[in-house]
Write a protein that holds these residues in place. Structure first.
Motif, PDB file in Angstrom:
ATOM      1  N   PRO A   1      -8.048   2.579   4.363  1.00  0.00           N
ATOM      2  CA  PRO A   1      -8.822   1.725   5.263  1.00  0.00           C
ATOM      3  C   PRO A   1      -9.353   0.470   4.587  1.00  0.00           C
ATOM      4  O   PRO A   1     -10.028  -0.352   5.216  1.00  0.00           O
ATOM      5  CB  PRO A   1      -9.990   2.630   5.659  1.00  0.00           C
ATOM      6  N   THR A   2      -9.050   0.290   3.298  1.00  0.00           N
ATOM      7  CA  THR A   2      -9.700  -0.771   2.515  1.00  0.00           C
ATOM      8  C   THR A   2      -9.455  -2.188   3.016  1.00  0.00           C
ATOM      9  O   THR A   2     -10.293  -3.063   2.736  1.00  0.00           O
ATOM     10  CB  THR A   2      -9.296  -0.675   1.029  1.00  0.00           C
TER      11      THR A   2
ATOM     12  N   ALA B   1      -3.816  -1.816   7.236  1.00  0.00           N
ATOM     13  CA  ALA B   1      -4.297  -0.460   6.932  1.00  0.00           C
ATOM     14  C   ALA B   1      -3.304   0.579   7.421  1.00  0.00           C
ATOM     15  O   ALA B   1      -3.042   1.585   6.739  1.00  0.00           O
ATOM     16  CB  ALA B   1      -5.666  -0.239   7.574  1.00  0.00           C
ATOM     17  N   ALA B   2      -2.722   0.357   8.609  1.00  0.00           N
ATOM     18  CA  ALA B   2      -1.740   1.295   9.155  1.00  0.00           C
ATOM     19  C   ALA B   2      -0.482   1.332   8.297  1.00  0.00           C
ATOM     20  O   ALA B   2       0.067   2.404   8.014  1.00  0.00           O
ATOM     21  CB  ALA B   2      -1.403   0.916  10.591  1.00  0.00           C
ATOM     22  N   LYS B   3      -0.006   0.160   7.885  1.00  0.00           N
ATOM     23  CA  LYS B   3       1.197   0.113   7.057  1.00  0.00           C
ATOM     24  C   LYS B   3       0.965   0.800   5.710  1.00  0.00           C
ATOM     25  O   LYS B   3       1.817   1.553   5.224  1.00  0.00           O
ATOM     26  CB  LYS B   3       1.639  -1.338   6.856  1.00  0.00           C
ATOM     27  N   ASN B   4      -0.189   0.543   5.108  1.00  0.00           N
ATOM     28  CA  ASN B   4      -0.500   1.179   3.827  1.00  0.00           C
ATOM     29  C   ASN B   4      -0.623   2.694   3.976  1.00  0.00           C
ATOM     30  O   ASN B   4      -0.163   3.465   3.120  1.00  0.00           O
ATOM     31  CB  ASN B   4      -1.790   0.604   3.249  1.00  0.00           C
ATOM     32  N   THR B   5      -1.264   3.121   5.055  1.00  0.00           N
ATOM     33  CA  THR B   5      -1.452   4.553   5.306  1.00  0.00           C
ATOM     34  C   THR B   5      -0.121   5.236   5.578  1.00  0.00           C
ATOM     35  O   THR B   5       0.144   6.337   5.077  1.00  0.00           O
ATOM     36  CB  THR B   5      -2.413   4.763   6.487  1.00  0.00           C
ATOM     37  N   PHE B   6       0.737   4.587   6.358  1.00  0.00           N
ATOM     38  CA  PHE B   6       2.052   5.149   6.639  1.00  0.00           C
ATOM     39  C   PHE B   6       2.842   5.327   5.334  1.00  0.00           C
ATOM     40  O   PHE B   6       3.487   6.353   5.116  1.00  0.00           O
ATOM     41  CB  PHE B   6       2.818   4.247   7.605  1.00  0.00           C
TER      42      PHE B   6
END
Length: 225
Positions: A66-67, A211-216
């Motif tokens: 979430p950063t 955040a979504a791309k990093n989390t994925f």
């Protein structure tokens, strides 16, 4: 006293994405690739799913990023909170975050974010779930497909429609890749009641996509069969 926004239950800029507050793009299945996803997923047996239900993270907080939003909400209001809900048909894990900007000041802003990962036994169930998100996006308000994220992804705003919600910004993002769905629910509130500017909304939208791309990228490889 600073009011904490309730948690919803249930990069930088993005190349090629339609501006969230320009003309609404056509988010019909044909325009977003939904029909193609249905065609590719249709008839797939559970064994053809890319992701293993047993590999859903025990603690999604460790697999989320979430950063990108932390520059806007630098203060932590509560510790991140993981929840795992195992199931034979759908297995899901989530993490909730509560943060703030300008704590203790009249212009304070609060944010809640939930990151949820769901793995379905059957690909078609994930396709149906994503189709529902796409239909909701068309009804909710400004929306954009998100290129380069899973097989299909969409981000949308649900505008506030009354004075009691003035200063509220609600963004939802949903990704599908085979039998996996990643959902991010973002809710921000300005305590001064001032409306968010278009620039601020677009900035929050772009950060949420990052955040979504990093989390994925952190979650999906570990769940692959």
């Amino acid at each position: 006293m600073l009011a904490l926004v309730g948690v919803l239950v249930l990069g930088g800029g993005v190349a090629g994405a339609v501006l969230l507050f320009g003309d609404r793009p056509d988010t019909s299945p044909t325009a977003t690739g939904g029909s193609g996803a249905r065609a590719s997923a249709g008839g797939q047996a559970p064994g053809n799913a890319k992701y293993d239900l047993d590999k859903v993270p025990e603690n999604q907080c460790n697999a989320s990023d979430p950063t990108p939003l932390y520059d806007l909400f630098e203060g932590e209001l509560a510790k991140e909170y993981p929840v795992r809900s195992p199931g034979a048909v759908v297995n899901n894990s989530s993490c909730s975050y509560s943060r703030a900007h300008n704590v203790g000041k009249p212009e304070a802003q609060t944010m809640s974010l939930m990151v949820q990962v769901l793995a379905y036994k059957d690909v078609s169930t994930a396709v149906t779930g994503q189709a529902q998100e796409t239909e909701t996006a068309k009804l909710a308000g400004p929306n954009s497909p998100v290129p380069g994220l899973g097989e299909e992804a969409i981000v949308y705003e649900t505008p506030s429609d009354n004075d009691q919600q003035k200063g509220t910004l609600k963004l939802d993002l949903s990704v599908r890749d085979s039998n996996l769905q990643l959902r991010l629910y973002f809710l921000a509130q300005r305590n001064d009641g001032v409306q968010w500017t278009q620039k601020q909304k677009n900035d929050a939208r772009d950060r949420l996509i990052t955040a979504a791309k990093n989390t994925f990228a952190k979650t999906a490889p570990g769940m692959a069969r």
